[in-house]
Design a protein around this motif. Sequence first.
Motif, PDB file in Angstrom:
ATOM      1  N   ALA A 134      38.629  34.257  39.983  1.00  0.00           N
ATOM      2  CA  ALA A 134      37.493  34.526  40.872  1.00  0.00           C
ATOM      3  C   ALA A 134      37.949  35.266  42.126  1.00  0.00           C
ATOM      4  O   ALA A 134      37.263  36.162  42.610  1.00  0.00           O
ATOM      5  CB  ALA A 134      36.792  33.222  41.235  1.00  0.00           C
ATOM      6  N   ARG A 137      38.456  38.853  41.326  1.00  0.00           N
ATOM      7  CA  ARG A 137      37.145  39.521  41.252  1.00  0.00           C
ATOM      8  C   ARG A 137      36.664  39.889  42.658  1.00  0.00           C
ATOM      9  O   ARG A 137      36.167  40.989  42.890  1.00  0.00           O
ATOM     10  CB  ARG A 137      36.133  38.626  40.548  1.00  0.00           C
ATOM     11  N   ASP A 165      39.307  38.486  31.945  1.00  0.00           N
ATOM     12  CA  ASP A 165      37.946  38.154  31.507  1.00  0.00           C
ATOM     13  C   ASP A 165      36.968  38.099  32.674  1.00  0.00           C
ATOM     14  O   ASP A 165      35.806  38.474  32.532  1.00  0.00           O
ATOM     15  CB  ASP A 165      37.931  36.805  30.779  1.00  0.00           C
ATOM     16  N   THR A 166      37.419  37.632  33.832  1.00  0.00           N
ATOM     17  CA  THR A 166      36.544  37.432  34.984  1.00  0.00           C
ATOM     18  C   THR A 166      36.457  38.660  35.878  1.00  0.00           C
ATOM     19  O   THR A 166      35.378  39.011  36.357  1.00  0.00           O
ATOM     20  CB  THR A 166      37.032  36.231  35.823  1.00  0.00           C
TER      21      THR A 166
END
Length: 188
Positions: A134, A137, A165-166
């Motif tokens: 996170a 991101r 993936d994030t």
Amino acid sequence: MNVPAAIAIGCSAGGVDALMTLLGGLHVRLPQPVLVCCHRSDTMDILSDVLGRASALPVRDAIEREPVQRSVVYLAPAGYHLLVERDLQFALSADARVNYARPSIDVLFYSAAEAWRQALVGVILTGANADGAAGLRRIRQLGGIAVVQSPADAEATAMPQAALDTAGADYCLPLTEIAPLLNQLCLI
């Protein structure tokens, strides 16, 4: 392309060996501060000594209210979250664990992203959980660069795979190619 102002690195399982490789490949004249969050037990207080033997840059634990300096590798101290304030001083927190960890990569990455915005490079290395995904991101949302160790190359694949993936990545590379990339990005 703008030259990054700072590098933030996160790792967990297998991270000490990965950090020794990465830090050992950084150029001695690298001007950026390097902030490292490696999941470690509260009793593992020799990490700065171990990593310092591999790094051409000085390595030390970050200290509360210490101004971030150029060309230094700072470690999140065992048992504390490491944050970067907007005035580029460190803050330490004993708040609850995040993603089962204290220090947490997400905590470091979120605060560093707010402090440096598009001038930050975030790096996720080997690890066995999703901490850092996170935060990476957020680094990308604010215009920073995301570098992820190739899961196939990692000792523990969960962390780099969760980051991909994030957050996705601007660069997904084997470990041995990450330091040369950082040198290229930061010594332009």
